[in-house]
Write a protein that holds these residues in place. Structure first.
Motif, PDB file in Angstrom:
ATOM      1  N   CYS A   1       0.065   3.039   1.281  1.00 30.79           N
ATOM      2  CA  CYS A   1       0.309   2.547  -0.067  1.00 30.79           C
ATOM      3  C   CYS A   1      -0.558   3.340  -1.037  1.00 30.79           C
ATOM      4  CB  CYS A   1       0.002   1.049  -0.197  1.00 30.79           C
ATOM      5  SG  CYS A   1      -1.737   0.626   0.029  1.00 30.79           S
ATOM      6  N   ALA A   2      -0.344   3.089  -2.308  1.00 29.18           N
ATOM      7  CA  ALA A   2      -1.198   3.668  -3.337  1.00 29.18           C
ATOM      8  C   ALA A   2      -2.386   2.740  -3.551  1.00 29.18           C
ATOM      9  CB  ALA A   2      -0.426   3.835  -4.636  1.00 29.18           C
TER      10      ALA A   2
ATOM     11  N   LEU B   1      -4.800   5.839   3.417  1.00 25.86           N
ATOM     12  CA  LEU B   1      -4.353   6.373   4.699  1.00 25.86           C
ATOM     13  C   LEU B   1      -4.974   5.570   5.841  1.00 25.86           C
ATOM     14  CD1 LEU B   1      -5.055  10.116   3.832  1.00 25.86           C
ATOM     15  CD2 LEU B   1      -2.859   8.947   3.653  1.00 25.86           C
TER      16      LEU B   1
ATOM     17  N   ASP C   1      -5.167   8.766  -4.796  1.00 31.02           N
ATOM     18  CA  ASP C   1      -4.633   7.408  -4.947  1.00 31.02           C
ATOM     19  C   ASP C   1      -3.933   6.944  -3.668  1.00 31.02           C
ATOM     20  OD1 ASP C   1      -4.171   5.052  -6.555  1.00 31.02           O
ATOM     21  OD2 ASP C   1      -2.067   5.666  -6.710  1.00 31.02           O
ATOM     22  N   ASP C   2      -4.046   7.703  -2.598  1.00 31.95           N
ATOM     23  CA  ASP C   2      -3.380   7.364  -1.344  1.00 31.95           C
ATOM     24  C   ASP C   2      -4.331   6.630  -0.400  1.00 31.95           C
ATOM     25  OD1 ASP C   2      -1.060   8.641  -2.175  1.00 31.95           O
ATOM     26  OD2 ASP C   2      -1.589  10.535  -1.215  1.00 31.95           O
TER      27      ASP C   2
ATOM     28  N   ASP D   1      -7.547   9.123  -0.215  1.00 33.49           N
ATOM     29  CA  ASP D   1      -7.333  10.506  -0.645  1.00 33.49           C
ATOM     30  C   ASP D   1      -6.655  10.455  -2.010  1.00 33.49           C
ATOM     31  OD1 ASP D   1      -6.983  13.218  -0.895  1.00 33.49           O
ATOM     32  OD2 ASP D   1      -5.443  13.379   0.656  1.00 33.49           O
TER      33      ASP D   1
ATOM     34  N   ARG E   1       0.044   7.570   5.181  1.00 29.83           N
ATOM     35  CA  ARG E   1      -0.094   6.920   3.884  1.00 29.83           C
ATOM     36  C   ARG E   1       0.604   5.569   3.969  1.00 29.83           C
ATOM     37  NH1 ARG E   1       2.492   5.716  -0.817  1.00 29.83           N
ATOM     38  NH2 ARG E   1       1.337   6.015  -2.754  1.00 29.83           N
TER      39      ARG E   1
END
Length: 108
Positions: A7-8, A99, A96-97, A94, A5
């Motif tokens: 960032c959002a 990747l 709000d992630d 995924d 991950r």
């Protein structure tokens, strides 16, 4: 290695690059105007300059120092002085992630 991950998704600003580092690999993450997230190597191949400090226009990221624009889709420079491409990484969203696996590059 699996994707990390970085960032959002909600933290990304449209048409603005965000510099992240995954396992020591500098990556520029861009949310383009079409809503697609791209990840390319953050170091300009012409000079040791962070591309995330540059300008996003359409599906390109332009180095602020000497003006070489790189395709967000292929990593290829679209104009001189850069002539070597930067790596392009696969992005997975995924929830709000955002990747990215820095060991997996996309084929141009």
């Amino acid at each position: 290695m699996s994707a990390s991950r970085v960032c959002a998704l909600s933290a990304l600003e449209q048409d603005t690059a965000l510099r992240v580092e995954v396992d020591g690999v500098p990556i520029a993450v861009v949310l383009d105007s079409a809503g697609e997230v791209h990840a390319i190597g953050d170091v300009c191949t012409h000079g040791d300059i962070s591309l995330s400090d540059g300008f996003v226009e359409g599906d390109t990221l332009e180095c602020w120092a000497h003006g070489s624009a790189f395709s967000l889709r292929t990593g290829k420079p679209l104009n001189l002085p850069a002539y070597e491409p930067v790596p392009v990484y696969a992005v997975t969203i995924d929830g709000d992630d955002v990747l990215i696996d820095p060991t997996v590059t996309k084929e141009a």
